[in-house]
Design an enzyme around this catalytic site. Structure first.
Site, mmCIF file in Angstrom:
data_model
loop_
_atom_site.group_PDB
_atom_site.id
_atom_site.type_symbol
_atom_site.label_atom_id
_atom_site.label_comp_id
_atom_site.label_asym_id
_atom_site.label_seq_id
_atom_site.Cartn_x
_atom_site.Cartn_y
_atom_site.Cartn_z
ATOM 1 N N ASP A 23 0.878 -1.174 0.000
ATOM 2 C CA ASP A 23 0.000 0.000 0.000
ATOM 3 C C ASP A 23 0.913 1.221 0.000
ATOM 4 O O ASP A 23 2.131 1.105 0.175
ATOM 5 C CB ASP A 23 -0.883 -0.008 1.268
ATOM 6 C CG ASP A 23 -1.835 1.187 1.346
ATOM 7 O OD1 ASP A 23 -2.323 1.637 0.295
ATOM 8 O OD2 ASP A 23 -2.077 1.690 2.459
ATOM 9 N N SER A 24 0.300 2.389 -0.145
ATOM 10 C CA SER A 24 1.076 3.630 -0.003
ATOM 11 C C SER A 24 1.497 3.839 1.451
ATOM 12 O O SER A 24 2.442 4.572 1.715
ATOM 13 C CB SER A 24 0.219 4.816 -0.452
ATOM 14 O OG SER A 24 -0.963 4.867 0.334
ATOM 15 N N TYR B 12 -1.111 8.508 -2.306
ATOM 16 C CA TYR B 12 -1.264 8.135 -3.717
ATOM 17 C C TYR B 12 -2.500 8.803 -4.327
ATOM 18 O O TYR B 12 -2.540 9.074 -5.516
ATOM 19 C CB TYR B 12 -1.444 6.617 -3.849
ATOM 20 C CG TYR B 12 -0.183 5.768 -3.897
ATOM 21 C CD1 TYR B 12 1.085 6.301 -3.704
ATOM 22 C CD2 TYR B 12 -0.279 4.390 -4.148
ATOM 23 C CE1 TYR B 12 2.219 5.495 -3.748
ATOM 24 C CE2 TYR B 12 0.852 3.580 -4.207
ATOM 25 C CZ TYR B 12 2.099 4.142 -4.004
ATOM 26 O OH TYR B 12 3.216 3.337 -4.060
ATOM 27 N N GLY B 13 -3.517 8.983 -3.490
ATOM 28 C CA GLY B 13 -4.834 9.394 -3.995
ATOM 29 C C GLY B 13 -4.862 10.586 -4.936
ATOM 30 O O GLY B 13 -5.556 10.552 -5.954
ATOM 31 N N CYS C 202 -4.491 -1.753 -1.549
ATOM 32 C CA CYS C 202 -4.679 -0.321 -1.766
ATOM 33 C C CYS C 202 -5.682 -0.151 -2.898
ATOM 34 O O CYS C 202 -5.448 -0.656 -4.006
ATOM 35 C CB CYS C 202 -3.332 0.291 -2.153
ATOM 36 S SG CYS C 202 -3.387 2.030 -2.575
ATOM 37 N N ASN C 203 -6.786 0.531 -2.619
ATOM 38 C CA ASN C 203 -7.776 0.748 -3.679
ATOM 39 C C ASN C 203 -7.211 1.622 -4.795
ATOM 40 O O ASN C 203 -7.513 1.413 -5.974
ATOM 41 C CB ASN C 203 -9.018 1.432 -3.096
ATOM 42 C CG ASN C 203 -9.811 0.502 -2.217
ATOM 43 O OD1 ASN C 203 -9.478 0.314 -1.055
ATOM 44 N ND2 ASN C 203 -10.843 -0.099 -2.767
ATOM 45 N N THR C 204 -6.399 2.611 -4.402
ATOM 46 C CA THR C 204 -5.859 3.543 -5.395
ATOM 47 C C THR C 204 -4.907 2.818 -6.347
ATOM 48 O O THR C 204 -5.005 2.975 -7.572
ATOM 49 C CB THR C 204 -5.138 4.708 -4.673
ATOM 50 O OG1 THR C 204 -6.056 5.302 -3.749
ATOM 51 C CG2 THR C 204 -4.652 5.744 -5.647
ATOM 52 N N CYS D 116 -11.199 2.870 0.709
ATOM 53 C CA CYS D 116 -9.759 3.146 0.847
ATOM 54 C C CYS D 116 -9.321 2.351 2.062
ATOM 55 O O CYS D 116 -9.995 2.367 3.102
ATOM 56 C CB CYS D 116 -9.525 4.639 1.070
ATOM 57 S SG CYS D 116 -7.842 5.055 1.613
ATOM 58 N N THR D 117 -8.190 1.645 1.934
ATOM 59 C CA THR D 117 -7.802 0.731 3.009
ATOM 60 C C THR D 117 -7.358 1.463 4.281
ATOM 61 O O THR D 117 -7.231 0.836 5.333
ATOM 62 C CB THR D 117 -6.696 -0.233 2.531
ATOM 63 O OG1 THR D 117 -5.605 0.532 2.010
ATOM 64 C CG2 THR D 117 -7.223 -1.176 1.470
ATOM 65 N N HIS D 118 -7.129 2.765 4.189
ATOM 66 C CA HIS D 118 -6.840 3.529 5.409
ATOM 67 C C HIS D 118 -8.088 3.708 6.290
ATOM 68 O O HIS D 118 -7.984 3.863 7.505
ATOM 69 C CB HIS D 118 -6.313 4.932 5.055
ATOM 70 C CG HIS D 118 -4.857 4.978 4.739
ATOM 71 N ND1 HIS D 118 -4.332 4.515 3.551
ATOM 72 C CD2 HIS D 118 -3.801 5.451 5.454
ATOM 73 C CE1 HIS D 118 -3.018 4.700 3.550
ATOM 74 N NE2 HIS D 118 -2.675 5.270 4.696
HETATM 75 N N1 DGL Z 1 -4.750 3.195 1.139
HETATM 76 C C1 DGL Z 1 -4.977 3.687 -0.133
HETATM 77 C C2 DGL Z 1 -6.252 3.256 -0.784
HETATM 78 O O1 DGL Z 1 -6.765 2.223 -0.434
HETATM 79 C C3 DGL Z 1 -4.384 4.955 -0.641
HETATM 80 C C4 DGL Z 1 -4.312 6.135 0.197
HETATM 81 C C5 DGL Z 1 -3.461 7.185 -0.421
HETATM 82 O O2 DGL Z 1 -2.247 7.007 -0.447
HETATM 83 O O3 DGL Z 1 -4.026 8.186 -0.901
HETATM 84 O O4 DGL Z 1 -6.767 3.897 -1.651
#
Ligand code: DGL
Length: 282
Positions: free
Chosen positions: A18-19, A50-51, A81-83, A192-194
């Site tokens: 992930d990021s 990353y977003g 990571c979804n992004t 988003c996994t965060h």
């Molecule tokens: N955790 C990430 C996701 O699932 C990305 C968050 C990011 O870096 O913007 O999208």
């Protein structure tokens, strides 16, 4: 296309990336569901978030991380990571055709299947909403449902800083969710996994009547299924190990892993070399 044939060893680790600490919500589910598997987790905290980045850039980072994980012997890659999934999953599958990938897509399907009001909300990063994966999920699963979307600018940074219960995180989530609640959503998808790390705030803002959909369990089950499918389940009898590597601060990642998911590891440093390759460093 990568010509090297990938012949994974069932005893090899799973590669997860992930990021940043968002991947830990998936790692936690993998640890719980597949306790004997070994896990290598890479957080690209040097590039977080990353977003807001262009999809092409996230694709480059993702490919380099996958190359690193494969060089470390990873038998399967979980794009936690979804992004990165939005930006790179199709590209990764094409580039590494012999590698099994598990990716993330916003869980619109379970939301659309269970909604009573016919309105559901998705919170995710801008890049996730821009990707084709999201459009295809909405088209396939949410034809008869209104799907409202919102980004949460700044929320990933708050979570990275450990402010999972803070005033600013609450303000960002209220700004995202209040207009959706006014439209009568009865489900909110954490895209988003965060965001699972601020689930308590989401619950407080959304109230009991709104279902919160968090996909990490489903991702762990999908990973198990793919391991079985490819004959890659670990022969380990004992509990597997976990490693945590970051392009940010190794000590900070150790602290985050302990605090967020209760896993103790000695964080390891990675650096981006000039030619866009990941290597060990400090
Ligand atoms: N955790 C990430 C996701 O699932 C990305 C968050 C990011 O870096 O913007 O999208």
């Amino acid at each position: 296309m990568s010509r090297a044939v990938h012949m994974p060893d069932p005893a090899a680790p799973l590669g997860v990336f992930d990021s940043g600490v968002g991947g830990l919500s998936v790692l936690r589910a993998l640890r719980a569901h597949l306790p004997r598997e070994n896990l290598i987790f890479v957080a690209d905290q040097g590039h977080i978030p990353y977003g807001p980045r262009p999809l092409a850039e996230v694709r480059e980072f993702s490919e380099a991380i996958v190359r690193f994980l494969l060089a470390e012997g990873a038998k399967l890659i979980v794009v936690a990571c979804n992004t990165a999934s939005a930006a790179a999953l199709a590209h990764l599958r094409q580039t590494f055709p012999n590698v099994a990938f598990v990716g993330m897509e916003p869980a619109v399907k379970p939301a659309a299947e269970t909604t009573q009001t016919g309105v559901v909300g998705v919170i995710a990063t801008r890049a996730t909403f821009q990707g084709e994966l999201y459009a295809s999920v909405v088209e396939r699963f949410a034809q008869d449902v209104r799907v409202l979307q919102s980004t949460c600018p700044g929320l990933v940074e708050e979570i990275e800083a450990g402010n999972t219960d803070g005033v600013e995180a609450r303000r960002i989530l209220e700004a995202a969710l209040t207009p959706m609640l006014a439209e009568n959503i009865d489900a909110v998808v954490l895209g988003c996994t965060h965001y699972p790390f601020v689930e308590r705030l989401v619950r407080e803002i959304a109230g009991e009547g709104v279902r919160i959909i968090e996909p990490s369990e489903a991702i762990a089950r999908r990973t198990e299924w793919l391991l079985q499918e490819h004959g890659l389940e670990t022969p380990n009898r004992a509990e597997g190990w976990t490693r945590g590597l970051t392009t940010g601060q190794a000590q900070a990642l150790s602290d985050q892993m302990r605090r967020l998911i209760g896993v103790t590891v000695e964080g390891e440093d990675l650096i981006w070399a000039e030619e866009g390759k990941l290597t060990y460093g400090s």
